[in-house]
Scaffold this active site. Structure first.
Site, PDB file in Angstrom:
ATOM      1  N   ASP A 128      52.312  89.774  96.258  1.00 37.75           N
ATOM      2  CA  ASP A 128      52.252  88.637  95.352  1.00 37.75           C
ATOM      3  C   ASP A 128      52.405  87.501  96.476  1.00 37.75           C
ATOM      4  O   ASP A 128      52.966  87.266  97.452  1.00 37.75           O
ATOM      5  CB  ASP A 128      53.461  88.483  94.697  1.00 37.75           C
ATOM      6  CG  ASP A 128      52.969  87.500  93.456  1.00 37.75           C
ATOM      7  OD1 ASP A 128      51.847  87.020  93.387  1.00 37.75           O
ATOM      8  OD2 ASP A 128      54.021  87.366  92.627  1.00 37.75           O
ATOM      9  N   HIS A 179      43.967  85.198  99.886  1.00 40.23           N
ATOM     10  CA  HIS A 179      43.549  86.719  99.565  1.00 40.23           C
ATOM     11  C   HIS A 179      42.952  87.145 100.957  1.00 40.23           C
ATOM     12  O   HIS A 179      43.279  88.528 101.405  1.00 40.23           O
ATOM     13  CB  HIS A 179      42.530  86.652  98.525  1.00 40.23           C
ATOM     14  CG  HIS A 179      43.158  86.499  97.069  1.00 40.23           C
ATOM     15  ND1 HIS A 179      44.346  87.112  96.536  1.00 40.23           N
ATOM     16  CD2 HIS A 179      42.613  85.336  96.221  1.00 40.23           C
ATOM     17  CE1 HIS A 179      44.438  86.561  95.488  1.00 40.23           C
ATOM     18  NE2 HIS A 179      43.621  85.403  95.371  1.00 40.23           N
ATOM     19  N   LEU A 190      49.317 109.709 106.169  1.00 36.71           N
ATOM     20  CA  LEU A 190      49.730 108.701 105.000  1.00 36.71           C
ATOM     21  C   LEU A 190      48.660 108.623 103.929  1.00 36.71           C
ATOM     22  O   LEU A 190      47.515 108.705 104.239  1.00 36.71           O
ATOM     23  CB  LEU A 190      49.786 107.399 105.709  1.00 36.71           C
ATOM     24  CG  LEU A 190      49.868 106.190 104.624  1.00 36.71           C
ATOM     25  CD1 LEU A 190      51.398 106.039 104.046  1.00 36.71           C
ATOM     26  CD2 LEU A 190      49.811 104.867 105.209  1.00 36.71           C
TER      27      LEU A 190
END
Length: 258
Positions: free
Chosen positions: A38, A55, A149
């Site tokens: 955020d 972004h 991962l």
């Protein structure tokens, strides 16, 4: 004043990142870390830039944190990239966000393959633009044999819709004799969720100072350790990530016990 609960806050900026990584590796590493990324828009606004600039900058952070999470031994990293409610944002911003997976994976995919990272996704694929979906599915296909991962993107994801769909599927299976009421419990219901096959998050990080879950993994976060920071996502760096893990390691998880 020294922060006894979080020793990393007491270190100077000149502290060596390697020292931090080695220190946290000596303790329990959270197997699954989820992040609500955020603050991109606010980061851009503070610099008099369009929201899409935030972004774009945030995408660079995803790359750094993914590499670090893989390095320290996190097994799953789930990133809340786009919610089912985010379609309400201005069209230009939504269009740009839908292009980010293609841009990000187009440049980062070879590195993910090399580093043994597997790409997965939770969310509603049918509503995504075809180019976005192609980029995600290509990454999933080319990394499917990796066993390091798991980089799990929550894209067009909403937890209430996920839980409601799970209940509908349970009802269908009940009507068809696939499951009965005695077999229905927390464990079996979890298999109907999008996260089936993944462990529940051990640690949730939310950046930008907001203290809420925003319809993110409501079932899965029941016993997750929560970590909130005022740092905006584009400013969130390796030291911040290690600080979050250090805080997690200082807590005692009782899961309702004593």
């Amino acid at each position: 004043m020294l922060d006894k609960m979080n020793p990393w806050k007491n270190k100077n900026n000149s502290s060596i990142l390697r020292e931090q990584k080695n220190a946290i590796k000596e303790q329990m590493i959270p197997e699954h870390v989820a992040i609500i990324m955020d603050g991109n828009g606010r980061w851009a606004k503070k610099r008099a830039l369009p929201r899409i600039a935030g972004h774009h900058e945030g995408m660079k952070v995803v790359r750094k944190i993914t590499k670090l999470a893989n390095e320290v031994g996190v097994k799953t990293l789930t990133l809340y990239a786009f919610s089912t409610e985010n379609w309400k944002r201005p069209k230009m911003e939504v269009d740009y966000l839908m292009k980010l997976p293609e841009e990000f994976l187009g440049t980062f995919l070879p590195e993910l393959v090399e580093e043994n990272v597997r790409v997965e996704m939770i969310g509603y694929k049918e509503s995504l633009p075809s180019a976005t979906l192609r980029a995600i599915e290509k990454a999933m296909r080319e990394t499917k044999d990796n066993n390091g991962l798991i980089l799990n993107f929550a894209l067009n994801y909403g937890s209430r819709a996920e839980i409601l769909d799970a209940v509908k599927h349970v009802l269908d299976d009940y009507k068809n004799g696939i499951i009965n009421e005695k077999e229905l419990n927390e464990e079996s219901l979890s298999t109907y969720l999008m996260t089936n096959g993944l462990s529940d998050p051990d640690l949730l990080i939310r950046t930008s100072g907001e203290i809420r879950l925003s319809n993110f993994m409501l079932w899965q976060l029941a016993y997750t350790e929560l970590y909130f920071t005022d740092v905006l996502w584009p400013d969130f760096d390796e030291n911040h990530f290690l600080e979050a893990i250090g805080t997690y390691q200082s807590r005692q998880r009782r899961f309702g016990g004593v």
